[in-house]
Design an enzyme around this catalytic site. Structure first.
Site, PDB file in Angstrom:
ATOM      1  N   GLU A   2      55.685-117.360 -47.897  1.00 14.04           N
ATOM      2  CA  GLU A   2      56.994-117.029 -47.732  1.00 14.04           C
ATOM      3  C   GLU A   2      58.015-117.950 -48.628  1.00 14.04           C
ATOM      4  O   GLU A   2      58.692-117.479 -49.270  1.00 14.04           O
ATOM      5  CB  GLU A   2      57.437-116.945 -46.395  1.00 14.04           C
ATOM      6  N   GLU A   5      64.079-128.107 -51.722  1.00 13.59           N
ATOM      7  CA  GLU A   5      63.151-126.905 -51.271  1.00 13.59           C
ATOM      8  C   GLU A   5      62.229-127.501 -50.475  1.00 13.59           C
ATOM      9  O   GLU A   5      61.749-128.880 -50.341  1.00 13.59           O
ATOM     10  CB  GLU A   5      62.555-126.263 -52.812  1.00 13.59           C
ATOM     11  N   HIS A  59      64.970-119.646 -56.200  1.00 12.06           N
ATOM     12  CA  HIS A  59      65.750-120.965 -55.901  1.00 12.06           C
ATOM     13  C   HIS A  59      65.305-122.117 -56.694  1.00 12.06           C
ATOM     14  O   HIS A  59      63.877-122.235 -56.685  1.00 12.06           O
ATOM     15  CB  HIS A  59      65.665-120.847 -54.236  1.00 12.06           C
ATOM     16  N   ASP A 105      70.816-130.222 -52.612  1.00 11.55           N
ATOM     17  CA  ASP A 105      70.047-129.045 -51.963  1.00 11.55           C
ATOM     18  C   ASP A 105      68.507-129.574 -52.082  1.00 11.55           C
ATOM     19  O   ASP A 105      67.945-130.241 -52.819  1.00 11.55           O
ATOM     20  CB  ASP A 105      70.033-127.950 -53.000  1.00 11.55           C
ATOM     21  N   ASP A 131      70.593-124.944 -57.776  1.00 17.26           N
ATOM     22  CA  ASP A 131      71.390-124.499 -56.575  1.00 17.26           C
ATOM     23  C   ASP A 131      72.453-125.514 -56.148  1.00 17.26           C
ATOM     24  O   ASP A 131      73.679-124.947 -55.920  1.00 17.26           O
ATOM     25  CB  ASP A 131      70.371-124.181 -55.458  1.00 17.26           C
ATOM     26  N   HIS A 136      61.041-120.101 -53.741  1.00 15.29           N
ATOM     27  CA  HIS A 136      61.519-121.023 -54.763  1.00 15.29           C
ATOM     28  C   HIS A 136      60.470-121.041 -55.840  1.00 15.29           C
ATOM     29  O   HIS A 136      60.640-121.743 -56.855  1.00 15.29           O
ATOM     30  CB  HIS A 136      61.485-122.241 -54.129  1.00 15.29           C
TER      31      HIS A 136
END
Length: 238
Positions: free
Chosen positions: A52, A9, A152, A7, A157, A57
């Protein structure tokens, strides 16, 4: 079989608009068991994190200021994932960003040329059509406790996705949070939170087959269903 659950970010949603990766989290799995080998890094993107994205995160520009650039970790990351099957939830998003980062450096192959990719979101949509298939929704559906997931995070994750993947593709897993190896299934992440992961030494599930009497009762129940509805979808064909 070596698999890597992955994963990322990012600073925003589109690398074509100059957005960059700020965190990569990977956990390794061999023969459907986590190995406790993982790759985790925060990255200075040399640009601002959009508001946003920050709400998703919680990774701030200040936190990333002293972190390495992607070029500093690129080879180690490439070596970690090369040759593995990558398990990613909404793979086009993460693969798009990863390929973009490597393209900025040059000299690296596209991910699809060195790894197989399993998109768990695509699989979940086929398995559960018409239902919500976000990671949170799948955790609820499969009874995975993700109450510690307030924001997140790439490593967190990916570890949760490991639980979801194993349960969704056959259930050959035990979360191990109440087992004797519970201490091995916990550790702190880089921000001080607790991460739960599958125990790498969990036992193989015991297969218990129905005995003759149970099979007879099963057939009698199917006979009754078939008599009332005209069809028994669960009828065993001998």
């Amino acid at each position: 079989m070596r698999q890597v659950i992955l994963d990322t970010e990012t600073t925003g949603i589109d690398p074509k608009q100059g957005h960059r990766i700020i965190e990569i989290g990977c956990v390794e799995m061999v023969d459907r068991k986590l190995t406790n080998n993982h790759f985790h890094v925060y990255i200075n993107p040399d640009r601002e994190v959009e508001e946003e994205a920050f709400k998703v995160h919680g990774i701030s520009n200040e936190f990333l200021a002293d972190k390495p650039r992607f070029r500093d970790i690129a080879q180690a990351f490439f070596d970690f994932i090369k040759g593995a099957e990558l398990i990613i939830h909404n793979a086009p998003f993460d693969i798009g960003f990863i390929d973009h980062e490597f393209s900025l450096l040059g000299g690296y192959s596209k991910i699809a040329d060195v790894c197989d990719v399993f998109d768990s979101l695509v699989y979940a949509r086929k398995k559960h059509p018409g239902q919500k298939n976000s990671l949170d929704a799948l955790c609820k559906r499969y009874g995975i406790d993700n109450s510690h997931r307030e924001l997140h995070g790439a490593l967190l994750d990916s570890e949760i996705l490991g639980d979801v993947y194993l349960l969704m593709t056959g259930g050959q897993t035990s979360l191990g949070l109440s087992s004797s190896s519970e201490q091995d299934s916990k550790r702190n992440d880089d921000t001080g939170g607790t991460i739960y992961r599958l125990s790498s030494d969990r036992p193989v599930l015991k297969v218990i087959r129905a005995n003759e009497n149970e099979l007879k009762m099963h057939e009698e129940r199917l006979d009754l269903i078939e008599k009332k509805s005209g069809q028994a979808l669960w009828r065993i064909e001998h």
